[in-house]
Design an enzyme around this catalytic site. Sequence first.
Site, PDB file in Angstrom:
ATOM      1  N   CYS A   1       3.284   3.597   5.336  1.00 42.45           N
ATOM      2  CA  CYS A   1       4.163   3.843   6.485  1.00 42.45           C
ATOM      3  C   CYS A   1       5.630   3.790   6.075  1.00 42.45           C
ATOM      4  O   CYS A   1       6.091   4.702   5.405  1.00 42.45           O
ATOM      5  CB  CYS A   1       3.814   2.910   7.632  1.00 42.45           C
ATOM      6  SG  CYS A   1       4.277   3.625   9.212  1.00 42.45           S
TER       7      CYS A   1
ATOM      8  N   HIS B   1      -1.753   3.901   8.374  1.00 38.56           N
ATOM      9  CA  HIS B   1      -2.050   2.540   7.899  1.00 38.56           C
ATOM     10  C   HIS B   1      -3.521   2.444   7.499  1.00 38.56           C
ATOM     11  O   HIS B   1      -4.366   2.120   8.341  1.00 38.56           O
ATOM     12  CB  HIS B   1      -1.787   1.535   9.017  1.00 38.56           C
ATOM     13  CG  HIS B   1      -0.364   1.335   9.344  1.00 38.56           C
ATOM     14  ND1 HIS B   1       0.349   0.238   8.928  1.00 38.56           N
ATOM     15  CD2 HIS B   1       0.488   2.088  10.063  1.00 38.56           C
ATOM     16  CE1 HIS B   1       1.593   0.324   9.377  1.00 38.56           C
ATOM     17  NE2 HIS B   1       1.702   1.440  10.077  1.00 38.56           N
TER      18      HIS B   1
ATOM     19  N   GLU C   1      -4.961   0.214   5.947  1.00 38.97           N
ATOM     20  CA  GLU C   1      -5.446  -1.177   5.923  1.00 38.97           C
ATOM     21  C   GLU C   1      -6.205  -1.581   7.186  1.00 38.97           C
ATOM     22  O   GLU C   1      -6.981  -2.524   7.166  1.00 38.97           O
ATOM     23  CB  GLU C   1      -4.279  -2.146   5.665  1.00 38.97           C
ATOM     24  CG  GLU C   1      -3.299  -2.350   6.812  1.00 38.97           C
ATOM     25  CD  GLU C   1      -2.164  -1.318   6.852  1.00 38.97           C
ATOM     26  OE1 GLU C   1      -2.337  -0.222   6.286  1.00 38.97           O
ATOM     27  OE2 GLU C   1      -1.124  -1.605   7.474  1.00 38.97           O
TER      28      GLU C   1
HETATM   29  N1  GLN Z   1       9.975   2.091  10.993  1.00 40.61           N
HETATM   30  C1  GLN Z   1       9.195   3.224  10.600  1.00 40.61           C
HETATM   31  C2  GLN Z   1       8.873   4.121  11.777  1.00 40.61           C
HETATM   32  O1  GLN Z   1       8.924   3.700  12.910  1.00 40.61           O
HETATM   33  C3  GLN Z   1       7.917   2.784   9.903  1.00 40.61           C
HETATM   34  C4  GLN Z   1       6.967   2.026  10.766  1.00 40.61           C
HETATM   35  C5  GLN Z   1       5.905   1.286  10.006  1.00 40.61           C
HETATM   36  O2  GLN Z   1       6.044   1.016   8.817  1.00 40.61           O
HETATM   37  N2  GLN Z   1       4.851   0.879  10.695  1.00 40.61           N
HETATM   38  O3  GLN Z   1       8.552   5.252  11.591  1.00 40.61           O
END
Ligand code: GLN
Length: 540
Positions: free
Chosen positions: A383, A509, A511
């Site tokens: 992410c 994600h 995970e």
């Molecule tokens: N801050 C980034 C976004 O909102 C990444 C978010 C995250 O890592 N879950 O896109």
Amino acid sequence: MNTKYIFVTGGVASSLGKGIIAASLAKLLQARRLRVTIQKFDPYINIDPGTLNPYEHGECYVTEDGAETDLDLGHYERFLGIHTSKANNVTTGKIYHTVITKEREGAYLGKTVQIVPHITDEIKRRMLLLGKTGEYDVIITEVGGTVGDMESQPFVEAMRQLQWEMPEEDFLSIHLTLIPYLKAAKELKTKPTQHSVQELQALGVHPDIIVCRTEKELSPELRHKIALFCNVKPGHVIQSIDAWSIYQVPLNMEAEKLDNMVVEKLEIPDLPEPDLDALKAFLDRLKHPEHEVDVALVGKYVELQDAYKSIQESFVHAGAANACKVNVHTIHAEHLNDVNADELLGKMNGILVAPGFGERGLEGKICAVKYAREHGIPFFGICLGMQMAVVEFARNVLGYADAASTEVNPRTSHPVIDLMEDQKSTTIKGGTMRLGAYKCRLVEGTLAHKIYGTDVVSERHRHRYEFNNKYLLPMQDAGLTISGVNPDTGLVEIVELPSHPFFIATQFHPEYKSTPEHPQPLFVHFVRACMSNRLTSSNI
Ligand code: GLN
């Protein structure tokens, strides 16, 4: 058979692992072929933990249907291999929101709206909701907080009412407490447990089973004493002793006969013995690793071990799959820079850059990506980790010196990561990110395609920003491969560097979907790449 309801409360202290006990019991019942799910009731007023800083509450876990939930739901999914949903995590905030909305609609017909019965009715409705779907034989409800706290009282009151409203054989209450060991006296102490159970009983709830968290074995005499003073059946006081792995706890609970007590009280006949072979095989692999690797987890919430819970667990699963002990070294992104990168990252066999929000630690994350890219160290970005991999590539390979995500620099001349189109009009913070499961089409011939071994996958999301497709061509020309794309929107989901031994980063994600029995493939292959890295570096 009626749906059976089991409630788990906690006493004496927080962080005793109610979630693990609930999940372990669920695992045992599932292993006896019952259809089980778990739900968590949290006493805070936030609608969900999505707006909470991880320092407050640990990781925010995301479900398939895009609910931002308590991290215990991650344990439930990992232990049971099932999907949970929005309905599995209820907060005081949600309860009040529903009741107040109904009040504004005039649904209470002029009545005074009160905690009892209106709030407790809404709690009870939600406690029974999943049971009404007909999909489950057993619903386990974990009541967050500690008995005696003012804020969880309405939940306990709802339990009290349900205890009398449903047939006796459909309701079961488990109380988890702590038996502290006083080193000076060389004694385990039962008094806090006695007081906690008294408190619960004063609220009208009678525990059927007491589970005692303890560092040392509880003697039969001590168990008997607790049963006597707490007014539970002798034999219904069991221990949950500190375990070497959370995945050992279901077996410990089986040894304590927790599942037998439960099925007996709930009058569930003719169940087979639990089939726990897959779990045992996993534990065996976990206990006897043949290899070892050191992985850096670069993040900004590293002081709190629960902040990256699902990532940590994914490493446990992927490690076991590779018969490899994965030592995860959390590294504070804020402390990392080009000067100390060698010292902090040089001995690592792999580098994972973690998800996150906001500016703090971002430059450190970019520095970690750069170090991994330039030194051929296996890299995995998740992410924000993926977004920073793209920023690093834009800055240091394409030469866009001020490339950035507009999350932190809206005036950059190269917004390689930018706000998603549908986020631009969003002003409300809670529950408005791109959340939950989305499809990703994998490009043939890429590392991602090879790892997953299929054309389309589905993974969970939680973000507002995205790869800016205006930069697609220059990035690709400079050697960045786009290996996964959302088939409906064209959003970039995975990037990789084919010129590197292992460099992969995902907007989603991975995970959230890893379990002991089905370790997430990207983690499995990342660990494998770390193992190769260790071999080659030790040959030098
Ligand atoms: N801050 C980034 C976004 O909102 C990444 C978010 C995250 O890592 N879950 O896109």
